[in-house]
Design an enzyme around this catalytic site. Structure first.
Site, PDB file in Angstrom:
ATOM      1  N   HIS A 120      27.668  -7.602 -26.783  1.00  0.00           N
ATOM      2  CA  HIS A 120      27.954  -7.762 -25.597  1.00  0.00           C
ATOM      3  C   HIS A 120      26.917  -7.207 -24.906  1.00  0.00           C
ATOM      4  O   HIS A 120      26.077  -6.750 -25.495  1.00  0.00           O
ATOM      5  CB  HIS A 120      29.305  -6.893 -25.195  1.00  0.00           C
ATOM      6  N   GLU A 128      27.024  -3.198 -27.289  1.00  0.00           N
ATOM      7  CA  GLU A 128      26.683  -3.114 -25.981  1.00  0.00           C
ATOM      8  C   GLU A 128      25.318  -3.202 -25.995  1.00  0.00           C
ATOM      9  O   GLU A 128      24.610  -2.080 -26.036  1.00  0.00           O
ATOM     10  CB  GLU A 128      27.164  -1.957 -25.224  1.00  0.00           C
ATOM     11  N   GLU A 166      26.895 -11.964 -20.087  1.00  0.00           N
ATOM     12  CA  GLU A 166      26.258 -11.410 -20.960  1.00  0.00           C
ATOM     13  C   GLU A 166      25.688 -12.413 -22.034  1.00  0.00           C
ATOM     14  O   GLU A 166      25.433 -12.048 -23.189  1.00  0.00           O
ATOM     15  CB  GLU A 166      27.349 -10.441 -21.666  1.00  0.00           C
ATOM     16  N   HIS A 202      31.556 -12.696 -22.914  1.00  0.00           N
ATOM     17  CA  HIS A 202      31.477 -12.675 -21.544  1.00  0.00           C
ATOM     18  C   HIS A 202      30.463 -13.549 -20.836  1.00  0.00           C
ATOM     19  O   HIS A 202      29.187 -13.421 -21.337  1.00  0.00           O
ATOM     20  CB  HIS A 202      31.509 -11.230 -21.478  1.00  0.00           C
TER      21      HIS A 202
HETATM   22 ZN   LIG Z   1      31.346  -7.974 -22.820  1.00  0.00          ZN
END
Ligand SMILES: [Zn+2]
Length: 298
Positions: free
Chosen positions: A209, A268, A65, A62
């Site tokens: 992420h 994350e 990110e 992403h």
């Molecule tokens: Zn992500």
């Protein structure tokens, strides 16, 4: 040994320069271009080690990110340095890890998206009108909310693991996030990751992420039993909370677990609003590095 410099505006060129710099410094690093983005940027894979067990890390699926890319580069550097200095990593000599593990890293899956984040539509080439239209529709003046690739497809919604469920409930047209594409693996960046993974069949994959300080480790109860133990070790090292499943499909780790019945983790990093500020880099590095290093010895 002096450390490489990580640029705080970390774009595809910074990543490429760091990768080449590390290879100069540590000649045992093997570089491979696994594909090309829509704008023609190379997608690099770095390999280290000669072992049987195959571990994979990736970052920046992403766009906003992108801090995950320099975080992986930093962990790679730490590992390489430990190998040449004959140091231990989490209590194990790095040289032993090198002999037992083949590590694969794709630090920046979405180089076009990352560059769009930093430089705006001026770099979007053919896709300039599209990205400007998407931003206008959402009243965005910058690309700091952009997660997708350069033509508005969310690369982590592109994988053949109940993709049709996401297609029915996600945007039906290109957007700055969440559009799964018109079919699975339509985007060269997602396809490159799919082909690499099929080719290598890693034993364990870690997809980085941001943000949330959580680790997703299951998918439709298809994950191996070891995943629970591994993730609780990651939790001990990082403080990140394990979560087995959420109502989400078509992500890289979802597909990986379903297809191979092997370990897949979505990590994350950090807490706050994306993009995580560069000033938090050292704090993120402390935890991410623990997870990365632990992934090599568990
Ligand atoms: Zn992500």
């Amino acid at each position: 040994m002096s450390e490489i410099r990580l640029h705080s505006k970390y774009d595809s060129i910074s990543c490429r320069n760091n990768v080449l710099e590390l290879q100069q410094k540590y000649p045992f690093i093997v570089l491979n271009v696994i594909g090309t983005s829509l704008l023609g940027r190379p997608i690099f894979e770095i390999s280290v080690g000669e072992g049987e067990k195959k571990i994979h890390w990736n970052g920046a699926f992403h766009a906003n990110e992108w801090i995950t890319s320099p975080l992986l580069i930093k962990s790679l550097e730490r590992y390489c340095n430990a190998i040449v200095q004959d140091l231990k990593i989490e209590g194990v000599y790095a040289q032993n890890i090198y002999d037992q593990i083949k590590l694969s890293i794709v630090p920046m899956v979405n180089p076009d998206g990352v560059d769009l984040f930093h430089y705006g539509s001026a770099i979007a080439g053919l896709y300039k009108p599209l990205v400007e239209r998407i931003n206008a529709q959402h009243n965005h003046e910058t690309f700091t909310s952009w997660k997708a690739n350069i033509r508005g497809v969310d690369l982590n919604n592109q994988f053949p693991a109940n993709w049709d469920i996401e297609q029915k409930r996600k945007p039906i047209l290109p957007s700055f996030r969440d559009f799964p594409g018109y079919c699975p693996l339509s985007e060269p960046e997602a396809l490159a990751m799919h082909q690499l993974s099929i080719h290598r069949s890693f034993d364990r994959v870690l997809a980085f992420h941001s943000q949330g300080e959580v680790i997703y480790y299951g998918y439709n109860q298809a994950e191996p039993s070891i995943s629970k133990d591994v993730v609780s070790n990651f939790q001990k090292k990082s403080g990140y909370l394990p979560i087995r499943t959420i109502d989400s499909h078509a992500g890289y780790k979802d597909w990986y677990i379903q297809h191979f019945r092997k370990e897949g983790y979505t990590i994350e990093v950090g807490k706050g609003i994306n993009p995580l500020p560069w000033s938090t880099f050292n704090e993120q590095d402390r935890r991410v590095s623990k997870i990365c290093m632990s992934s090599l010895i568990l």
